[in-house]
Write a protein that holds these residues in place. Sequence first.
Motif, PDB file in Angstrom:
ATOM      1  N   MET A  47      13.352  -2.561  -3.865  1.00 33.99           N
ATOM      2  CA  MET A  47      13.224  -2.032  -2.554  1.00 33.99           C
ATOM      3  C   MET A  47      13.243  -3.367  -1.660  1.00 33.99           C
ATOM      4  N   GLU A  48      14.217  -3.171  -0.510  1.00 34.80           N
ATOM      5  CA  GLU A  48      14.551  -4.411   0.435  1.00 34.80           C
ATOM      6  C   GLU A  48      13.260  -4.805   1.071  1.00 34.80           C
ATOM      7  N   LYS A  49      13.060  -5.909   1.361  1.00 39.23           N
ATOM      8  CA  LYS A  49      11.862  -6.499   2.281  1.00 39.23           C
ATOM      9  C   LYS A  49      11.558  -5.746   3.458  1.00 39.23           C
ATOM     10  N   GLN A  50      12.336  -5.425   4.354  1.00 38.29           N
ATOM     11  CA  GLN A  50      12.322  -4.942   5.716  1.00 38.29           C
ATOM     12  C   GLN A  50      11.983  -3.283   5.444  1.00 38.29           C
ATOM     13  N   LYS A  51      12.455  -2.604   4.511  1.00 38.03           N
ATOM     14  CA  LYS A  51      12.237  -1.382   4.147  1.00 38.03           C
ATOM     15  C   LYS A  51      10.727  -1.192   3.728  1.00 38.03           C
ATOM     16  N   ALA A  52      10.263  -2.127   2.785  1.00 39.86           N
ATOM     17  CA  ALA A  52       8.951  -2.107   2.266  1.00 39.86           C
ATOM     18  C   ALA A  52       7.940  -2.441   3.328  1.00 39.86           C
ATOM     19  N   LYS A  53       8.212  -3.230   4.034  1.00 44.22           N
ATOM     20  CA  LYS A  53       7.436  -3.738   5.544  1.00 44.22           C
ATOM     21  C   LYS A  53       7.140  -2.377   6.168  1.00 44.22           C
ATOM     22  N   GLN A  54       8.287  -1.592   6.404  1.00 44.05           N
ATOM     23  CA  GLN A  54       8.074  -0.494   7.337  1.00 44.05           C
ATOM     24  C   GLN A  54       7.306   0.688   6.729  1.00 44.05           C
ATOM     25  N   LEU A  55       7.421   0.763   5.389  1.00 44.40           N
ATOM     26  CA  LEU A  55       6.830   1.618   4.668  1.00 44.40           C
ATOM     27  C   LEU A  55       5.095   1.497   4.453  1.00 44.40           C
ATOM     28  N   ILE A  56       4.763   0.084   4.638  1.00 44.75           N
ATOM     29  CA  ILE A  56       3.548  -0.308   4.465  1.00 44.75           C
ATOM     30  C   ILE A  56       3.064  -0.065   6.025  1.00 44.75           C
ATOM     31  N   LYS A  57       3.641  -0.320   6.923  1.00 46.55           N
ATOM     32  CA  LYS A  57       3.292  -0.176   8.325  1.00 46.55           C
ATOM     33  C   LYS A  57       3.107   1.230   8.725  1.00 46.55           C
ATOM     34  N   ASN A  58       3.701   2.121   8.238  1.00 45.28           N
ATOM     35  CA  ASN A  58       3.688   3.652   8.355  1.00 45.28           C
ATOM     36  C   ASN A  58       2.521   4.029   7.596  1.00 45.28           C
ATOM     37  N   MET A  59       2.092   3.548   6.639  1.00 45.37           N
ATOM     38  CA  MET A  59       0.979   3.954   5.848  1.00 45.37           C
ATOM     39  C   MET A  59      -0.371   3.560   6.665  1.00 45.37           C
ATOM     40  N   LEU A  60      -0.140   2.281   7.228  1.00 49.34           N
ATOM     41  CA  LEU A  60      -1.405   1.736   7.792  1.00 49.34           C
ATOM     42  C   LEU A  60      -1.615   2.216   9.265  1.00 49.34           C
ATOM     43  N   THR A  61      -0.669   2.799   9.859  1.00 48.81           N
ATOM     44  CA  THR A  61      -0.782   3.088  11.122  1.00 48.81           C
ATOM     45  C   THR A  61      -1.636   4.221  11.600  1.00 48.81           C
ATOM     46  N   PRO A  62      -1.564   5.294  10.929  1.00 50.31           N
ATOM     47  CA  PRO A  62      -2.681   6.437  10.946  1.00 50.31           C
ATOM     48  C   PRO A  62      -4.167   5.993  10.701  1.00 50.31           C
ATOM     49  N   LEU A  63      -4.364   4.814   9.880  1.00 53.20           N
ATOM     50  CA  LEU A  63      -5.611   4.140   9.670  1.00 53.20           C
ATOM     51  C   LEU A  63      -6.176   3.094  10.886  1.00 53.20           C
ATOM     52  N   ASP A  64      -5.474   3.176  11.809  1.00 54.74           N
ATOM     53  CA  ASP A  64      -5.724   2.062  13.020  1.00 54.74           C
ATOM     54  C   ASP A  64      -5.959   0.706  12.384  1.00 54.74           C
ATOM     55  N   ILE A  65      -4.961   0.298  11.576  1.00 59.76           N
ATOM     56  CA  ILE A  65      -4.708  -0.861  10.735  1.00 59.76           C
ATOM     57  C   ILE A  65      -3.572  -1.539  11.285  1.00 59.76           C
ATOM     58  N   ARG A  66      -3.687  -2.750  11.850  1.00 63.62           N
ATOM     59  CA  ARG A  66      -2.302  -3.272  12.170  1.00 63.62           C
ATOM     60  C   ARG A  66      -1.702  -4.504  11.547  1.00 63.62           C
ATOM     61  N   ILE A  67      -0.788  -4.814  11.007  1.00 64.04           N
ATOM     62  CA  ILE A  67      -0.184  -6.004  10.529  1.00 64.04           C
ATOM     63  C   ILE A  67       0.003  -7.231  11.438  1.00 64.04           C
ATOM     64  N   ASN A  68      -0.865  -8.210  11.182  1.00 66.43           N
ATOM     65  CA  ASN A  68      -1.351  -9.374  11.875  1.00 66.43           C
ATOM     66  C   ASN A  68      -1.805  -8.932  13.322  1.00 66.43           C
ATOM     67  N   GLY A  69      -2.548  -8.107  13.178  1.00 65.63           N
ATOM     68  CA  GLY A  69      -3.373  -7.741  14.520  1.00 65.63           C
ATOM     69  C   GLY A  69      -4.495  -8.594  14.702  1.00 65.63           C
ATOM     70  N   ASN A  70      -5.416  -8.301  15.805  1.00 68.69           N
ATOM     71  CA  ASN A  70      -6.078  -9.420  16.259  1.00 68.69           C
ATOM     72  C   ASN A  70      -7.812  -8.937  16.007  1.00 68.69           C
ATOM     73  N   ARG A  71      -7.747  -7.627  15.228  1.00 68.36           N
ATOM     74  CA  ARG A  71      -9.069  -7.120  15.143  1.00 68.36           C
ATOM     75  C   ARG A  71      -9.496  -7.508  13.748  1.00 68.36           C
ATOM     76  N   PRO A  72     -10.982  -7.143  13.578  1.00 66.83           N
ATOM     77  CA  PRO A  72     -11.500  -7.892  12.157  1.00 66.83           C
ATOM     78  C   PRO A  72     -10.729  -6.944  10.975  1.00 66.83           C
TER      79      PRO A  72
END
Length: 378
Positions: free
Chosen positions: A1-26
């Motif tokens: 799987m290409e890098k950008q597609k994998a990143k988007q998939l991880i982001k889509n999995m984390l968004t409903p959990l209120d977890i951000r990639i490179n965010g500023n919350r603990p």
Amino acid sequence: MEKQKAKQLIKNMLTPLDIRINGNRPWDIQINNPQFYQRVISGGSLALGESYMDGWWDCNALDEFFKRLLEYRIDKKAKSLKPAILWEIFKARVMNVQRGARAFIVGRRHYDTGNTLFKLMLDKGLNYSCGYWHNARNLDEAQIGKLDLICRKIGLKQGMTVLDIGCGWGGFAKYAAQTYGVKVKGITVSKEQAEYAGKQCEGLDVTIELIDYRDLNEKYDRIVSIGMFEHVGWKNYKTYMSVVHRCLKDDGLFLLHTIAGNTPAKNTDPWIGTYIFPNSMLPSASQITQAAEGLFILEDLHSLGRYYDQTLMVWYENFTQNWDHIKDQYDMRFFRMWSYYLLSCAASFRSRRNQLLQIVFSKQGIGQVFRSEGELFI
């Protein structure tokens, strides 16, 4: 799987959990290696843990990160099983990885990691299981409270004989012998634990042996097992209960203290099984009671899981605060691994995905009932 597609998939999995990639919350994750996304997509929970150990990502509050993952049931949301998970399921279903010949592996791989580590992390009595924080102000009080709760639940009296299956570093054996005047035999599969427990209990009516539970044959008034059943494995639950039944006197009581899952399981998390507790497996309440059917009467079931989160967080604090004393014996990958272990486990109890059960069994039934905080009523 290409890098950008994998990143988007991880982001889509984390968004409903209120977890951000490179965010500023603990609880947000910081990515240090762009290959992280592909690695986790292809390797699942095993790759998630290994990539953290390798420094590919960071999180200031791993416990809160995992709490969100576990509450959301991220494992159930995944659309496909990863090869590492399929291998764990295959091993668990086809192989008896907790059979007698393999019983000592967890002793060598985990409990023999080094007594110095556990001395710095645990309480004074080296009790490596959930503390009882009801009215406790610190870890030492919580562990003494747990030990006394167990002693009261099984009605210890001076002169009784007690078997401690999975005695650890001798915390229960020492406390029971000193406080209640009983004779204790403790068994463990860890050489380091056996040696330490033997020294801790010198001068008391306590014997410690390095043997597997299946080799037990003597009769005892009381039997306890604290934090050991997690290593038995589903193929051996009935065998375990049969051994306890064989060793318990007809009027005796058996107390089982174990971590448990909410549903029956036949495999464990690949990362935990690989790096922390090899051949481990969490039972469910139904698996425990089914194994006991025809052998025991269930007298009491007490859920204490809410206290394990607090216990693990204190262990983590002790471990990190004392790291400078032991860092010459380990490396930074071990530090990250151990931190990941303690904090992810704390999250598993905080999210109520894991429980801690104390169950009292009898052979013939008793006329006493135990209530919510372990107090005995006639």
